[in-house]
Design an enzyme around this catalytic site. Structure first.
Site, mmCIF file in Angstrom:
data_model
loop_
_atom_site.group_PDB
_atom_site.id
_atom_site.type_symbol
_atom_site.label_atom_id
_atom_site.label_comp_id
_atom_site.label_asym_id
_atom_site.label_seq_id
_atom_site.Cartn_x
_atom_site.Cartn_y
_atom_site.Cartn_z
ATOM 1 N N CYS A 193 -8.052 9.318 3.258
ATOM 2 C CA CYS A 193 -6.580 9.247 3.174
ATOM 3 C C CYS A 193 -5.996 10.614 2.817
ATOM 4 C CB CYS A 193 -6.143 8.247 2.109
ATOM 5 S SG CYS A 193 -6.983 6.656 2.110
ATOM 6 N N CYS A 242 -3.882 1.721 8.716
ATOM 7 C CA CYS A 242 -4.584 2.990 8.509
ATOM 8 C C CYS A 242 -6.096 2.793 8.661
ATOM 9 C CB CYS A 242 -4.276 3.568 7.128
ATOM 10 S SG CYS A 242 -2.838 4.663 7.093
ATOM 11 N N HIS A 302 12.802 -17.860 -15.129
ATOM 12 C CA HIS A 302 13.176 -16.441 -15.205
ATOM 13 C C HIS A 302 14.674 -16.201 -15.288
ATOM 14 C CE1 HIS A 302 9.059 -15.069 -14.430
ATOM 15 N NE2 HIS A 302 8.989 -15.953 -13.454
ATOM 16 N N HIS A 355 -2.629 12.674 4.155
ATOM 17 C CA HIS A 355 -1.423 12.485 3.342
ATOM 18 C C HIS A 355 -1.253 13.502 2.216
ATOM 19 C CE1 HIS A 355 -0.513 8.987 5.702
ATOM 20 N NE2 HIS A 355 -1.727 8.526 5.505
ATOM 21 N N CYS A 410 12.113 -20.478 -9.381
ATOM 22 C CA CYS A 410 11.925 -19.274 -10.194
ATOM 23 C C CYS A 410 12.978 -19.207 -11.302
ATOM 24 C CB CYS A 410 12.034 -18.026 -9.330
ATOM 25 S SG CYS A 410 11.069 -18.074 -7.812
#
Lengths: 153, 278
Positions: free
Chosen positions: B194, B239, B97, B198, B93
């Site tokens: 959801c 979930c 970068h 939430h 990387c």
């Protein structure tokens, strides 16, 4: 050649119809069973068993009711607080009212968080193994109704 | 007869292929059978609270302390990978970068984002694998591998404290709307959206657990239940399983769209990677 084209078109239409409809399931209960806010008639011929109902209510894999509700069971720690406290609910609601609320509370409150325990139609993205199957069987619904009726003030 | 059959088969296969490719390119929103299946989102921006605020004081202190935060182990793994050459190009990387502390600062706060060359929505995981394939000539890291968790944790860590700020305009708009639709659609055998937990019921208890608002501020997170670091998509799968809905693939268009929607919903909230959650 025309026959082949026709066959292909028919097949394509058939496939796309199956695709588009996503085939909703037929309702488990006819509309005539719902009367006001009750389902007056039991779902089965065998009367509900309160002790079996109690086990269903407490079991985390079956009813898992205590994830949202409280019941008068002092040994059960960490009871839920999303739904109403069920202590004394047998004095407040009739068997028919309890039955409808377990089968499909959505009918009374479109915004409810309570799952429909005996409905398989008008649901989306259901996991394959649960499609076409209600959360509880008709007999389990009756057992839970029988248990809740024992919770008296 | 045989010719006819094979021709028919070809047509049918073509048709299925078109359906498949169409589905892969743009997922079909589940057909909603009635309006009641959509529950509009309701959390007010000023009510928003990070999952950190639901932690005990001890866990909060542990999250803040780099010496004891268990997620820092993965950050260290990622830091090592950053400078480790890989693939047929034998590049790391750092070759493209440079120093991550400078070049990756604020990057995670802008993800997921639309890739300028392909026009696709990418999260950090997909971007890392794009780099591995195209720049390094290396095999992609699987989701939830220590390498992928390490690199995503290391990169997001460079944005710690910076406000989440994703773009939902232009080509991102349709993903955003799809994500919002998924967030507000009742789903699964338990028929829950959801937003019902939430937005409407956060702070209340399911058994012993307090429902959070579901903000993606700390991913990948160290979750006590997992005893490990895990991605947002791993959390979303939990979930889906909980409401008995289809558990979708890691990196699926649905979870990506939801990731974008959730990042927008948490706009302005600071990145906390690696966060600790229950």
């Amino acid at each position: 050649m025309p026959g082949r084209v026709l066959a292909a078109v028919v097949l394509a239409l058939g496939l796309s119809a199956a695709w588009a409809a996503a085939e909703d399931y037929a309702p488990l209960l006819p509309e005539s069973r719902f009367v006001g806010d009750e389902i007056p008639e039991p779902l089965t011929d065998t009367p509900g068993d309160p002790e079996r109902g109690r086990q269903i209510v407490l079991n985390r894999e079956v009813g898992n009711c205590l994830i949202c509700h409280k019941v008068p069971e002092p040994e059960e720690r960490f009871q839920g607080e999303l739904g109403p406290d069920l202590s004394g609910v047998g004095s407040r609601l009739t068997a028919g009212q309890l039955r409808l609320r377990i089968v499909d509370q959505n009918r009374l409150n479109p915004r409810t968080v309570m799952p429909p325990y005996y409905r398989v139609d008008r649901l989306s993205l259901v996991a394959k193994q649960y499609r076409g199957k209600p959360v509880l069987t008709a007999q389990q619904v009756e057992d839970v109704v029988a248990y809740l009726q024992t919770l008296r003030e | 007869m045989y010719a006819q059959l094979s021709g028919l088969r070809f047509t049918a296969l073509t048709f299925l292929a078109v359906l498949f490719v169409g589905g892969a390119a743009w997922p079909v929103v589940p057909e909603l059978v009635e309006d009641g299946q959509i529950i509009p989102e309701s959390l007010k921006p000023e009510e928003r609270r990070s999952g950190t605020t639901f932690l005990s004081e001890a866990l909060r202190a542990q999250q803040e302390d780099e010496g004891t935060n268990p997620g820092m182990l993965w950050v260290t793994t990622g830091e090592e990978l950053w400078t480790t050459p890989a693939g047929s190009e034998n590049k790391s990387c750092v070759n493209c970068h440079g120093d991550a502390e400078a070049s990756m600062k604020g990057v995670a706060a802008r993800y997921p984002t639309i890739d300028k060359t392909t026009g696709e929505l990418l999260n950090l995981e997909l971007r890392i694998n794009q780099c591995r394939r195209e720049r390094q000539g290396a095999e992609p890291f699987p989701y939830e591998s220590n390498e992928m968790l390490g690199l995503t944790a290391f990169i997001a860590y460079q944005s710690r404290g910076m406000p989440i700020s994703v773009s939902i305009d232009g080509p991102a708009a349709r993903h955003f709307e799809y994500g919002r639709k998924l967030f507000t659609t009742r789903q699964g055998q338990l028929n829950l959206a959801c937003t019902q937990c939430h937005d409407e019921n956060w702070g209340r208890k399911l058994r012993g657990d307090t429902i959070s608002q579901g903000h993606p501020t700390g991913f990948p997170i160290y979750r006590l239940e997992w005893q490990s670091l895990g991605s947002l998509h791993r959390r979303l799968r939990a979930c889906s399983l909980g409401v008995r809905a289809e558990v979708l693939d890691y990196g699926s268009p649905e979870y990506l769209a939801l990731e974008l929607y959730l990042a927008w919903r948490a706009r302005g909230m600071p990145i906390e990677t690696p966060a600790i959650r229950r």
